[in-house]
Design a protein around this motif. Structure first.
Motif, PDB file in Angstrom:
ATOM      1  N   LYS A  95       1.599  10.631   3.301  1.00  0.00           N
ATOM      2  CA  LYS A  95       0.848   9.728   2.432  1.00  0.00           C
ATOM      3  C   LYS A  95       1.336   8.278   2.537  1.00  0.00           C
ATOM      4  O   LYS A  95       0.529   7.350   2.596  1.00  0.00           O
ATOM      5  CB  LYS A  95       0.971  10.220   0.985  1.00  0.00           C
ATOM      6  N   TYR A  96       2.656   8.097   2.543  1.00  0.00           N
ATOM      7  CA  TYR A  96       3.176   6.722   2.390  1.00  0.00           C
ATOM      8  C   TYR A  96       3.656   6.055   3.678  1.00  0.00           C
ATOM      9  O   TYR A  96       3.771   4.837   3.713  1.00  0.00           O
ATOM     10  CB  TYR A  96       4.313   6.707   1.361  1.00  0.00           C
ATOM     11  N   LEU A  97       3.949   6.827   4.714  1.00  0.00           N
ATOM     12  CA  LEU A  97       4.474   6.181   5.926  1.00  0.00           C
ATOM     13  C   LEU A  97       3.460   5.200   6.539  1.00  0.00           C
ATOM     14  O   LEU A  97       3.836   4.066   6.877  1.00  0.00           O
ATOM     15  CB  LEU A  97       4.937   7.232   6.950  1.00  0.00           C
ATOM     16  N   PRO A  98       2.170   5.596   6.665  1.00  0.00           N
ATOM     17  CA  PRO A  98       1.223   4.615   7.236  1.00  0.00           C
ATOM     18  C   PRO A  98       1.163   3.327   6.405  1.00  0.00           C
ATOM     19  O   PRO A  98       1.083   2.229   6.952  1.00  0.00           O
ATOM     20  CB  PRO A  98      -0.115   5.360   7.209  1.00  0.00           C
ATOM     21  N   ARG A  99       1.252   3.467   5.088  1.00  0.00           N
ATOM     22  CA  ARG A  99       1.216   2.278   4.227  1.00  0.00           C
ATOM     23  C   ARG A  99       2.466   1.415   4.430  1.00  0.00           C
ATOM     24  O   ARG A  99       2.377   0.189   4.540  1.00  0.00           O
ATOM     25  CB  ARG A  99       1.142   2.710   2.751  1.00  0.00           C
ATOM     26  N   ALA A 100       3.624   2.076   4.475  1.00  0.00           N
ATOM     27  CA  ALA A 100       4.883   1.323   4.657  1.00  0.00           C
ATOM     28  C   ALA A 100       4.892   0.606   5.997  1.00  0.00           C
ATOM     29  O   ALA A 100       5.443  -0.490   6.136  1.00  0.00           O
ATOM     30  CB  ALA A 100       6.073   2.268   4.546  1.00  0.00           C
ATOM     31  N   TYR A 101       4.257   1.239   6.990  1.00  0.00           N
ATOM     32  CA  TYR A 101       4.216   0.667   8.345  1.00  0.00           C
ATOM     33  C   TYR A 101       3.264  -0.535   8.400  1.00  0.00           C
ATOM     34  O   TYR A 101       3.587  -1.582   8.956  1.00  0.00           O
ATOM     35  CB  TYR A 101       3.763   1.744   9.325  1.00  0.00           C
ATOM     36  N   ARG A 102       2.078  -0.351   7.790  1.00  0.00           N
ATOM     37  CA  ARG A 102       1.054  -1.406   7.884  1.00  0.00           C
ATOM     38  C   ARG A 102       1.403  -2.625   7.035  1.00  0.00           C
ATOM     39  O   ARG A 102       1.114  -3.753   7.396  1.00  0.00           O
ATOM     40  CB  ARG A 102      -0.304  -0.845   7.437  1.00  0.00           C
ATOM     41  N   ASN A 103       1.998  -2.375   5.864  1.00  0.00           N
ATOM     42  CA  ASN A 103       2.210  -3.476   4.940  1.00  0.00           C
ATOM     43  C   ASN A 103       3.674  -3.552   4.489  1.00  0.00           C
ATOM     44  O   ASN A 103       4.099  -2.844   3.582  1.00  0.00           O
ATOM     45  CB  ASN A 103       1.295  -3.298   3.715  1.00  0.00           C
ATOM     46  N   PRO A 104       4.447  -4.445   5.097  1.00  0.00           N
ATOM     47  CA  PRO A 104       5.873  -4.554   4.759  1.00  0.00           C
ATOM     48  C   PRO A 104       6.104  -4.895   3.283  1.00  0.00           C
ATOM     49  O   PRO A 104       7.196  -4.699   2.759  1.00  0.00           O
ATOM     50  CB  PRO A 104       6.374  -5.684   5.662  1.00  0.00           C
ATOM     51  N   GLU A 105       5.085  -5.409   2.626  1.00  0.00           N
ATOM     52  CA  GLU A 105       5.244  -5.796   1.214  1.00  0.00           C
ATOM     53  C   GLU A 105       4.929  -4.659   0.253  1.00  0.00           C
ATOM     54  O   GLU A 105       4.999  -4.830  -0.968  1.00  0.00           O
ATOM     55  CB  GLU A 105       4.305  -6.984   0.886  1.00  0.00           C
ATOM     56  N   ASP A 106       4.538  -3.494   0.784  1.00  0.00           N
ATOM     57  CA  ASP A 106       4.155  -2.373  -0.083  1.00  0.00           C
ATOM     58  C   ASP A 106       5.425  -1.711  -0.640  1.00  0.00           C
ATOM     59  O   ASP A 106       5.998  -0.801  -0.059  1.00  0.00           O
ATOM     60  CB  ASP A 106       3.330  -1.355   0.728  1.00  0.00           C
ATOM     61  N   LYS A 107       5.834  -2.174  -1.810  1.00  0.00           N
ATOM     62  CA  LYS A 107       7.095  -1.727  -2.418  1.00  0.00           C
ATOM     63  C   LYS A 107       7.080  -0.236  -2.739  1.00  0.00           C
ATOM     64  O   LYS A 107       8.068   0.456  -2.541  1.00  0.00           O
ATOM     65  CB  LYS A 107       7.328  -2.494  -3.728  1.00  0.00           C
ATOM     66  N   LYS A 153      13.597  -2.942   2.426  1.00  0.00           N
ATOM     67  CA  LYS A 153      12.460  -3.873   2.387  1.00  0.00           C
ATOM     68  C   LYS A 153      12.318  -4.713   3.652  1.00  0.00           C
ATOM     69  O   LYS A 153      11.223  -5.045   4.087  1.00  0.00           O
ATOM     70  CB  LYS A 153      12.590  -4.802   1.169  1.00  0.00           C
ATOM     71  N   SER A 154      13.471  -5.052   4.237  1.00  0.00           N
ATOM     72  CA  SER A 154      13.407  -5.974   5.380  1.00  0.00           C
ATOM     73  C   SER A 154      13.230  -5.250   6.726  1.00  0.00           C
ATOM     74  O   SER A 154      13.264  -5.890   7.774  1.00  0.00           O
ATOM     75  CB  SER A 154      14.666  -6.831   5.421  1.00  0.00           C
ATOM     76  N   MET A 155      13.043  -3.928   6.697  1.00  0.00           N
ATOM     77  CA  MET A 155      12.874  -3.219   7.979  1.00  0.00           C
ATOM     78  C   MET A 155      11.598  -3.668   8.688  1.00  0.00           C
ATOM     79  O   MET A 155      10.524  -3.678   8.074  1.00  0.00           O
ATOM     80  CB  MET A 155      12.753  -1.705   7.736  1.00  0.00           C
ATOM     81  N   PRO A 156      11.678  -4.008   9.980  1.00  0.00           N
ATOM     82  CA  PRO A 156      10.454  -4.355  10.711  1.00  0.00           C
ATOM     83  C   PRO A 156       9.601  -3.102  10.927  1.00  0.00           C
ATOM     84  O   PRO A 156      10.128  -1.981  10.914  1.00  0.00           O
ATOM     85  CB  PRO A 156      10.984  -4.880  12.046  1.00  0.00           C
ATOM     86  N   PRO A 157       8.286  -3.279  11.143  1.00  0.00           N
ATOM     87  CA  PRO A 157       7.396  -2.115  11.274  1.00  0.00           C
ATOM     88  C   PRO A 157       7.843  -1.096  12.321  1.00  0.00           C
ATOM     89  O   PRO A 157       7.727   0.111  12.100  1.00  0.00           O
ATOM     90  CB  PRO A 157       6.051  -2.734  11.657  1.00  0.00           C
ATOM     91  N   SER A 158       8.388  -1.562  13.458  1.00  0.00           N
ATOM     92  CA  SER A 158       8.780  -0.587  14.484  1.00  0.00           C
ATOM     93  C   SER A 158       9.916   0.313  13.981  1.00  0.00           C
ATOM     94  O   SER A 158       9.962   1.514  14.280  1.00  0.00           O
ATOM     95  CB  SER A 158       9.223  -1.307  15.763  1.00  0.00           C
ATOM     96  N   LEU A 159      10.802  -0.254  13.169  1.00  0.00           N
ATOM     97  CA  LEU A 159      11.900   0.544  12.610  1.00  0.00           C
ATOM     98  C   LEU A 159      11.380   1.474  11.503  1.00  0.00           C
ATOM     99  O   LEU A 159      11.843   2.616  11.372  1.00  0.00           O
ATOM    100  CB  LEU A 159      12.990  -0.385  12.062  1.00  0.00           C
TER     101      LEU A 159
END
Lengths: 388, 134
Positions: free
Chosen positions: A221-233, A177-183
């Motif tokens: 499907k999910y990588l762009p979402r995980a990258y854009r929104n750190p809160e997207d569980k 959850k705490s990974m920054p977008p670049s990671l």
């Protein structure tokens, strides 16, 4: 005959970390790095283990791209402490370090470079291994090889042994959850490279195909979402699972030239693994499609690409990979990594030698000779479409 | 056409290795000799043993030796005759052959793993020898 090696237990979903309360044993050595140690992950893991009645010691000196020296130091600590469990906690470096420490702990006379698929190390007579990834991409939790850097020779060693696969993997969605977008981008694109290369590898099989193709679908499907929104569980949990699925896939079918070239570039110019292998992915598809057109077209269609011919499907797949890279601000060429032409040219022969001799090169659907490997590096430096 | 296994075959193999520039480059630092052993199966009655001395990208010497005990080498690469046929015909690679237990290696794997390309080029040389199988 072929043989699949997969972890015995994979614990997934919310609260997965609590599984540690059920572990039976006496002593645990947690192999991790200082960053993870500063976060509360180590404490959390240690508390669950103590609840299970185990003693815990932490070795937190794993550096990014772990070296032979670190592995030897970790093994020495393990020998003095005598754990019956090792835990690799962190990113790929920590888990690979734990995997490489294990044979040296069980066999004090061997050297790191001697880890190979043909020697019996009898590891489980000494200890077992739990891998707990905190990033979503390396797949190191699931594979039976450890990537260790020989700093003296500026070489990444791919050390395989079917014995070093984890007994237990814990995929707790709380951890990434705490990974920054670049990671998120670097590791997620690493997972994509694993899955695509696994699907086209010369050693592919029905089992690796199934996991690879599903992982590819999840990642697109999910990588762009995980990258854009750190809160997207949901997206983060899906990516965490997909990374391990890709790990099991490529662990049992191997990867190709994007990894051979990425390891080489990473070892010489000290660039993070995920960024380098992803950088070469689109070039490797352009180069390899001649020998694996149908396989790449399968991938394109699996992610919903419409195309009249396989050639068109592959073109669209390459574009989809590059679009994903652009969306996440990933470099499209070696030049964009900030490596000067002068430095690149000075080390070009070394880059080529290391990549051309990597075992990954020989699993690629089209095996480049030394000349082609050199051209691929030059094209990837310039960002040119591969036309040979 | 040279019969595999035979003295004539291994000499032609040596010629192919010494013509191969890609092998010379990939194995320029290599030092070490091998016994290549074909184990008996339904086609081959008696174990066939080749000695191959590889040094700095060249093949210095080869020969048929009477038994595996007749020559001490750094490495032994062995498998059933039928698997050698598959290897020479390019149906299995040298490393996959080891992983699937069709071949067995005695000697330092750590050293061999650094020379995957050289191993692949050697098999390529074997494939180029006009071969008549049993």
């Amino acid at each position: 005959m072929w043989e699949l090696t997969i972890p015995r237990t994979v614990v997934i979903g919310e609260g997965a970390l609590e599984y540690l309360k059920e572990v039976e044993g006496k002593r645990v050595l947690i192999v991790t790095d200082k960053v993870i140690h500063k976060l509360d992950f180590v404490e959390k893991v240690a508390n669950y283990l103590k609840e299970a009645g185990l003693e815990v010691k932490v070795f937190d000196e794993v550096e990014p791209e772990p070296s032979i020296e670190t592995i030897m130091k970790g093994a020495e600590i393990a020998r003095k402490y005598g754990p019956d469990w090792l835990i690799g906690l962190g990113g790929g470096s920590c888990m690979d370090a734990a995997k490489a420490i294990w044979p040296l702990y069980a066999n004090p006379d061997i050297e790191v470079a001697e880890i190979n698929p043909f020697t019996k190390f009898e590891l489980r007579k000494k200890a077992k291994l739990i891998c707990i990834p905190t990033t979503s991409g390396t797949g190191a939790d699931a594979t039976w090889a450890a990537i260790i850097t020989d700093a003296k020779e500026e070489r990444k060693m791919e050390l395989p042994s079917r014995e070093i696969v984890a007994d237990i993997i814990i995929l707790d969605p709380e951890l990434p959850k705490s990974m920054p977008p670049s990671l998120v981008a670097d590791t997620g694109l690493d997972a994509l490279t694993h899955a695509i290369e696994a699907y086209v590898s010369q050693w592919r099989n029905d089992f690796s195909d199934a996991l690879a193709i599903k992982a590819i679908q999840i990642i697109f499907k999910y990588l762009p979402r995980a990258y854009r929104n750190p809160e997207d569980k949901e997206a983060k949990e899906k990516m965490h699972n997909a990374a391990t699925m890709a790990g099991i896939a490529f662990g049992n079918s191997q990867v190709g030239i994007a990894h051979a070239m990425g390891h080489s570039l990473g070892a010489i110019f000290k660039v993070p693994h995920g960024r380098t292998v992803d950088l070469f992915l689109s070039y490797s598809i352009e180069y390899s499609a001649r020998e694996a057109m149908e396989r790449y077209a399968d991938i394109a269609r699996a992610i919903g690409t419409e195309a009249k011919t396989d050639e068109e499907a592959v073109e669209k797949l390459i574009e989809a990979v590059r679009r994903l890279d652009r969306e996440m601000g990933e470099p499209a060429s070696i030049k964009e990594l900030g490596i000067s032409r002068e430095d690149f040219e000075k080390r070009l022969d070394d880059l080529v030698t290391r990549a051309a001799n990597s075992s990954c090169t020989f699993m690629n659907p089209r095996v480049p000779d030394v000349e082609d490997t050199k051209k691929l590096f030059i094209y990837a430096y310039e960002g040119k479409k591969v036309d040979f | 056409m040279a019969k595999f296994p035979s003295e004539e075959w291994i000499k032609l193999f040596k010629e192919e290795v010494n013509k191969n520039e890609a092998y010379a480059e990939a194995a320029k630092d290599w030092e070490g000799d091998f016994l290549f052993i074909a184990n008996p199966d339904d086609k081959l009655e008696k174990e066939a043993v080749f000695w191959v001395d590889l040094w700095h990208g060249k093949c210095r010497e080869v020969g048929v030796v009477p038994s595996r005990d007749a020559k001490k080498t750094e490495f032994i690469y062995e498998g059933k005759y039928g698997n050698w046929v598959k290897l020479i015909n390019g149906e299995i690679g040298p490393i996959r052959g080891l992983l699937t237990r069709k071949f067995k290696l005695t000697g330092s794997m750590a050293k061999i793993m650094k020379y995957t390309r050289a191993a692949s080029e050697l098999v390529g040389c074997a494939s180029k020898v006009p071969t008549e199988f049993l």
